[in-house]
Scaffold this active site. Structure first.
Site, PDB file in Angstrom:
ATOM      1  N   HIS A  17      17.350  -9.423 -21.383  1.00 18.36           N
ATOM      2  CA  HIS A  17      16.815 -10.471 -22.215  1.00 18.36           C
ATOM      3  C   HIS A  17      17.506 -11.216 -22.776  1.00 18.36           C
ATOM      4  O   HIS A  17      18.156 -12.039 -23.041  1.00 18.36           O
ATOM      5  CB  HIS A  17      15.330  -9.803 -22.632  1.00 18.36           C
ATOM      6  CG  HIS A  17      14.153  -9.707 -22.141  1.00 18.36           C
ATOM      7  ND1 HIS A  17      13.638  -7.962 -21.921  1.00 18.36           N
ATOM      8  CD2 HIS A  17      13.422  -9.973 -20.751  1.00 18.36           C
ATOM      9  CE1 HIS A  17      12.543  -7.799 -21.020  1.00 18.36           C
ATOM     10  NE2 HIS A  17      12.767  -9.471 -20.383  1.00 18.36           N
ATOM     11  N   LYS A  41      -3.439  -7.946 -20.164  1.00 20.43           N
ATOM     12  CA  LYS A  41      -2.615  -6.832 -19.302  1.00 20.43           C
ATOM     13  C   LYS A  41      -2.597  -5.729 -20.507  1.00 20.43           C
ATOM     14  O   LYS A  41      -2.355  -6.397 -21.799  1.00 20.43           O
ATOM     15  CB  LYS A  41      -1.242  -7.920 -19.973  1.00 20.43           C
ATOM     16  CG  LYS A  41      -0.735  -8.544 -18.655  1.00 20.43           C
ATOM     17  CD  LYS A  41       0.722  -9.648 -19.193  1.00 20.43           C
ATOM     18  CE  LYS A  41       1.321  -9.319 -17.643  1.00 20.43           C
ATOM     19  NZ  LYS A  41       2.591  -9.873 -18.184  1.00 20.43           N
ATOM     20  N   ARG A  90      16.612 -14.550 -12.204  1.00 18.91           N
ATOM     21  CA  ARG A  90      17.265 -12.674 -11.457  1.00 18.91           C
ATOM     22  C   ARG A  90      17.597 -13.247 -10.132  1.00 18.91           C
ATOM     23  O   ARG A  90      19.176 -12.634 -10.375  1.00 18.91           O
ATOM     24  CB  ARG A  90      16.736 -11.170 -12.137  1.00 18.91           C
ATOM     25  CG  ARG A  90      17.041 -10.869 -13.798  1.00 18.91           C
ATOM     26  CD  ARG A  90      15.410 -10.341 -13.324  1.00 18.91           C
ATOM     27  NE  ARG A  90      14.879 -10.361 -13.306  1.00 18.91           N
ATOM     28  CZ  ARG A  90      13.423 -10.306 -13.860  1.00 18.91           C
ATOM     29  NH1 ARG A  90      13.291  -8.529 -14.334  1.00 18.91           N
ATOM     30  NH2 ARG A  90      11.896 -10.824 -13.988  1.00 18.91           N
ATOM     31  N   SER A 128      12.113  -4.414 -16.807  1.00 19.51           N
ATOM     32  CA  SER A 128      11.546  -4.519 -18.434  1.00 19.51           C
ATOM     33  C   SER A 128      10.787  -2.968 -17.175  1.00 19.51           C
ATOM     34  O   SER A 128      10.694  -1.569 -17.692  1.00 19.51           O
ATOM     35  CB  SER A 128      10.158  -4.819 -18.976  1.00 19.51           C
ATOM     36  OG  SER A 128      10.796  -5.743 -20.391  1.00 19.51           O
TER      37      SER A 128
END
Ligand code: ADP
Length: 160
Positions: A17, A41, A90, A128
């Protein structure tokens, strides 16, 4: 002034990040890292912790501020009068979801353009969730997350 918003859960922030934030701050006059407060979430770290980790990691970046937002990104984007949204890519596996989100966001706010940045190769496998998992199992995440995050993860294992 060209302002960009980099939104995400950042649960917790990783060096991947931070690599994206650095690249974004070279392209824009100012970058707001916007931590999403999504009640649907469940997060590993509280909103306050996620914001604090980012603030600490980015304290020497005058062109970057850390905020949090809830609700539609498009509304927050309009409110900030931003020029772009930054997202990291990514691998090809990120593409489909990010592509959908970018187009849906643009439907919500016509001038919302999403800029995709690729991190250094060192971070392309980093997420993460993987950091949380490795750390939970007692693995080493040194060099993958800022020091404060590493400490917080360790503390969390000792006192879940
Ligand atoms: P979200 O829940 O919004 O996907 P994340 O914190 O997982 O929040 O990710 C925020 C953004 O950062 C996403 O665009 C994601 O693709 C990107 N990102 C996450 N990890 C990395 C990494 N290692 N390198 C580059 N970009 C990353």
């Amino acid at each position: 002034m060209k302002l960009a918003i980099y939104p995400g859960s950042f649960d917790p922030v990783t060096n991947g990040h931070l690599d994206i934030v650095r690249r974004g701050s070279q392209l824009f006059d100012h970058v707001i890292v916007a931590v999403s407060e999504n009640s649907q979430k469940t997060h590993y770290f509280s909103l306050q912790d996620r914001v604090e980790f980012l603030k600490d990691a980015l304290k020497n970046y005058p062109k970057v501020t850390v905020e949090h937002f809830s609700g539609l990104l498009a509304n927050y984007f309009r409110q900030k009068k931003a020029s772009a949204v930054i997202r990291g890519l990514r691998a090809v596996s990120d593409f489909e979801y990010e592509f959908q989100m970018a187009l849906m966001n643009r439907r919500q706010a016509r001038n919302l353009e999403t800029v995709f940045l690729m991190p250094d190769e060192r971070y392309t496998y980093l997420s993460s969730s993987l950091v949380r998992e490795v750390s939970r199992l007692g693995g080493d995440v040194k060099g993958l997350v800022p020091n404060t995050v590493q400490k917080a993860l360790r503390k969390r294992i000792l006192r879940p």
